[in-house]
Structures are given as C-alpha cells and as structure tokens.
Design a protein around this motif. Structure first.
Motif, mmCIF file in Angstrom:
data_model
loop_
_atom_site.group_PDB
_atom_site.id
_atom_site.type_symbol
_atom_site.label_atom_id
_atom_site.label_comp_id
_atom_site.label_asym_id
_atom_site.label_seq_id
_atom_site.Cartn_x
_atom_site.Cartn_y
_atom_site.Cartn_z
ATOM 1 N N LEU A 21 0.826 -1.205 0.000
ATOM 2 C CA LEU A 21 0.000 0.000 0.000
ATOM 3 C C LEU A 21 0.866 1.264 0.000
ATOM 4 C CD1 LEU A 21 -2.833 -1.029 2.488
ATOM 5 C CD2 LEU A 21 -2.984 -0.826 0.004
ATOM 6 N N ILE A 171 -9.382 -6.356 -1.619
ATOM 7 C CA ILE A 171 -9.324 -4.970 -1.149
ATOM 8 C C ILE A 171 -7.891 -4.439 -1.176
ATOM 9 C CG2 ILE A 171 -9.541 -3.538 0.922
ATOM 10 C CD1 ILE A 171 -12.123 -5.127 1.532
ATOM 11 N N SER A 175 -6.699 -1.513 -3.830
ATOM 12 C CA SER A 175 -6.318 -0.241 -3.223
ATOM 13 C C SER A 175 -5.067 0.346 -3.853
ATOM 14 C CB SER A 175 -6.112 -0.423 -1.713
ATOM 15 O OG SER A 175 -7.310 -0.799 -1.084
ATOM 16 N N TYR A 176 -3.978 -0.443 -3.928
ATOM 17 C CA TYR A 176 -2.752 0.159 -4.459
ATOM 18 C C TYR A 176 -2.808 0.310 -5.974
ATOM 19 C CZ TYR A 176 -0.655 -4.451 -5.684
ATOM 20 O OH TYR A 176 -0.372 -5.691 -6.208
#
Length: 491
Positions: A21, A171, A175-176
């Motif tokens: 992340l 998820i 996200s990244y």
C-alpha cells in the motif's frame, strides 16, 4: 471469525501488505496523466520490466497451480513449463524490442487496441472496440482466477470463510492499483517477483533436507505412485503438444506486452531478456521441485487439495516469522497478476472506449479518475465470478491464457513483421482466435482434447493471411509507417 495463524506469521504477513500500500501511495504522487497511469510514462528500467513481467505472467499459477499439478500427477506435468520457457524467450527476442519501437512510432500508442488502430489507420475504430472487448472478457475471467487463488490462501492461512477471504485479498490489491496505476503495479511486481523467486528456491531445499535427502525423496515418491517419477507417464502425442502449446500464449498477453511497451528504451531489451529468462527458468524449477517434494513429505497424510501444497509445506517446515514472509510470496504471486490485469482492463475502458469513442476531448485528470473507476468496476465483476470457486486456478488461467494467445498472438506477430497485413485481416484473426478458443473449450473427445490455444492460434493465423490477401493492399501511408518502423534506430 477465528484466526488460526500464529501471531508472528500474522504480523509479518500484515507488514508485507502494508508495504504494498505504501508503494501504491508513492506511485500516486507521480501519476498525473493517462500515459503515467496505464504505461508508467514509458520509463521502466530493464530489471523492473523483466521481473514485473515475469511476476505478472507466472501469478498464482506458479505457486499454486503448477506445484499442485506436479503433486497430483507427477513430473509429466512439467512439460507446461518447457513450453512456457520457449514461448517467453521467443517473445523477448522477437516481439519486445519491435513492439516498443512500433508503439512509440504509431502515435505513441498506450494500449494494444490503440496500437492496432494506429498501425492500420482504422478510422472505423472497429479494431479498437473488438480488441478492447476481448481484453475485458478474458481478463475478467483471469482476474477471477487470481481472486480464487487469493481466497484459497486466506482461507487456508487465516481460517476465514471463502467469501470473506476473497474480499480481504481483493481490497488490498484494488487499493494500491487504484492509487498508483502502472508504476505502482510495476514497482510492487518487481518486489513480488524477488519474493516469489526466493520462496521457490528455499522451500524445496528445506523439504529435501528434512525428508532425508534426494534418495529418500525418490523412495517416498515411488512408494506413493511409481508413475510420478516418469516425465512421459500417460503422455500421448496430443497431450504433449497441448502442454507445449502453452508457450504460444505469450505473444498475446496484454499485461506482458505492456511491459515491453513501457521500457524506457529499446536498448534495454537484451538486458531485460537475460534477467527475465534467468528468473523464469529458476522459478519454474523451484515450482516443480516444490510439488515433487510435497509428494514425499505428505506421503503418510495426503493433502485434500493439491494446490495448497506450497502453503502446507511452509506451515510445516518454517518457524512462524519466516512462514509469514514466505506466505506473503504466495499472495505476491496472485497480486502481481491481478494488479497488471486490472490496469490493462482499466486502460481498455478508459483509453479505448471512453476517450477513444465517448469523450475524445477528455482532460488528463478526468482520464486518470475514469481509469480508477474502471479498476473498481472490473474488480467487482471479477469478485462476483470468484464467489463460485468450483474451477481450479489452473483451469481458469488456462482458459483466459488461451483466449488471449489465440486472439492477439498471431495479430501482434504479423502486425510487427508482415507489411501486407490489413485491418480486415487483423479483425478476422482476433475474432476467429477468440471464438475458436470458446467453442473448442466446450467440445470433448479426440482432437478436441488438444488445448484450445493451439487450434485457436493456427486458425487465427490462417484467417489473417487469407483475409489480408483477399482484400486490398494497405494504404501507402500504412506501408510507409511499417517501413519506417523497420528502419527506426534504437532509442
């Protein structure tokens, strides 16, 4: 929900996810244009390009599918790896440099649909639309295969129910990818490739020592099933051809071709080839060895699911801290393919539908956010498909790999090497290749038992040549662009 993973393993596992992340956030700060988001501004170095291509290529198949196939069926399954090595090498040698050069020359094409439209000066935009549809259909299946693999990992490691496990894995990946685009994907894939490589070397080495040496491994494997040590066991001519035919898929994988297009210079291709092929050969040897060692190690208590053999070996062989790092490698393999496929799918929606057809005047910021929205949309569809995990990881990957290889492989090769190829020939090749894979996959018996990629590749090639010759010659400007691409000096 009960977590059955030791705390040290959980901590190292969570630290790995947090690091991914962080890379996504760092890439977010350098992503301002559509070119940045979908192709990293064409500034990948050879090491990052090679390892990110390898990691995104091998995916969960390398750490789950192939070791599982060896564990269940023995060494006869290694022929897939042989075909892949040959195909990957030919792809680096004959496609990488020329595609990097030609896509930059053809109006700085950012995607494969972009390139095909510009290569043939297709003002009808039918090539762009059809190729983008093929990308979305097969990548949605491909992404769902990765999510199934991620779900199996979290389910086995954390004791989660399958649906929750799929959502947790998704998820993190979404996200990244959502934040950093192509650069985040390439940077994380580079690190994931290193981690995958080390895991596939370390696990079988520890396993062979603990079993008692190579002689003990062989004895245990023979005791389980003598045919597992035979590389040609049960192998028919059609079976051998099917396994080797996997290598043809490389020429048409958009997420791998994107790495070629994103190289900072064509001069980096030889070094990237050496790095990428060394990584691939050693990683495949490690994957085969992992499945083989698993047969011996679990001889007295066979696994119910062969695709978990690496997971179970890690849990059995290593202390919790090391296990957390190695377990992260499996998630790395899955993440490294899903993120690449999400970016290519998003680029198809944004560049080839939204900007290419709906809003040709869209600004840079708008396009980046449309790409991020596309990442979310494709992810949700793939998540719905992944909620029914009846098909194994290898089966889902095989179908999507074959679809891309047949639909795009012959088109890309001939577009780079044959000046007489026409737009209608390219269109015919894509349609025939994709349809052949879909229909062949539904049939059974006799010749239909051959992996659908092979007939799809052959029929698509024939369709391109025949239709190109039956239609008018390419325009003078198309032929001039082709000649220019052959004469263009290295950057």
């Amino acid at each position: 929900m009960e977590i059955n993973m030791p705390m040290p393993t959980l901590v190292t596992f969570a630290a790995y996810l947090a690091a991914m992340l962080v890379l996504g956030i760092a890439a977010y700060r350098t992503t301002t244009t559509l070119s940045d988001y979908v192709l990293g501004g064409r500034r990948l170095g050879p090491g990052v390009a090679a390892l990110s291509a390898g990691a995104s290529d091998m995916s969960g198949w390398l750490l789950l599918g192939l070791p599982g196939a060896i564990y269940v069926s023995g060494l006869s399954e290694l022929w897939i790896g042989v075909g892949l090595v040959v195909g990957a090498l030919l792809n680096w040698l004959f496609v990488a440099g020329r595609l990097r050069r030609f896509t930059a020359l053809a109006k700085d094409s950012l995607t494969i649909p972009d390139f095909l439209e510009n290569r043939f000066e297709d003002r009808t935009r039918i090539l762009r639309v059809v190729s983008a549809i093929v990308i979305l259909v097969f990548f949605t299946l491909y992404i769902s295969a990765g999510l199934v693999g991620g779900g199996l990992l979290f389910q086995s490691s954390f004791g989660m129910d399958y649906e929750t496990a799929v959502w947790v894995g998704a998820i993190v990946i979404i996200s990244y990818t959502f934040l950093g685009g192509f650069l985040a994907v390439s940077w994380t894939d580079f690190l994931q490739g290193i981690l995958m490589f080390l895991t596939l070397l370390v696990v079988p080495m520890f396993a062979v020592v603990l079993v008692g040496g190579w002689g003990s491994v062989q004895s245990e494997v023979v005791a389980v099933d003598p045919t597992h040590v035979q590389v040609l066991q049960g192998m028919t001519f059609l079976g051998m051809i099917s396994l080797l035919a996997w290598g043809l898929g490389y020429f048409g994988q958009p997420h791998i071709l994107a790495r070629f297009m994103a190289l900072r210079s064509e001069r980096d291709v030889p070094r990237a080839t050496l790095i990428g092929m060394t990584w691939m050969v050693l990683a495949l040897i490690g994957a085969v060895a992992t499945g083989y060692m698993g047969i011996a190690y679990f001889a007295d208590a066979p696994l119910a699911d062969g695709e978990t053999v690496l997971i179970e070996l890690i849990r059995a062989l290593f202390n919790p801290w090391v296990a957390g790092i190695l377990m992260a490698a499996i998630l790395a393999a899955i993440m490294s393919t899903i993120d690449s496929q999400l970016i290519v799918s998003a680029s198809a929606i944004t560049n080839d539908f939204y900007r290419g057809i709906l809003r040709t005047e869209a600004g840079a910021t708008e396009l980046v956010w449309i790409s991020r929205a596309a990442v979310l949309g494709v992810s949700l569809v793939a998540l719905l498909l992944a909620m029914a995990p009846e098909a194994g990881v290898l089966d889902l990957v095989a179908y999507a790999w074959g679809g891309f290889g047949a639909a795009f492989g012959p088109v890309i090769i001939l577009a780079l090497y044959w000046s007489r190829m026409t737009r209608n020939g390219a269109l015919a090749g894509m349609v025939v290749g994709a349809v052949t894979v879909i229909l062949w996959n539904q049939a059974e018996g006799g010749l239909f038992d051959v992996y659908e990629l092979l007939p799809g590749f052959i029929f698509a090639t024939v369709a391109i040549v025949v239709v190109s010759l039956l239609t008018g010659k390419p325009s003078a400007s198309v032929q001039e662009q082709f000649r220019h691409s052959r004469q263009q000096p290295l950057e």
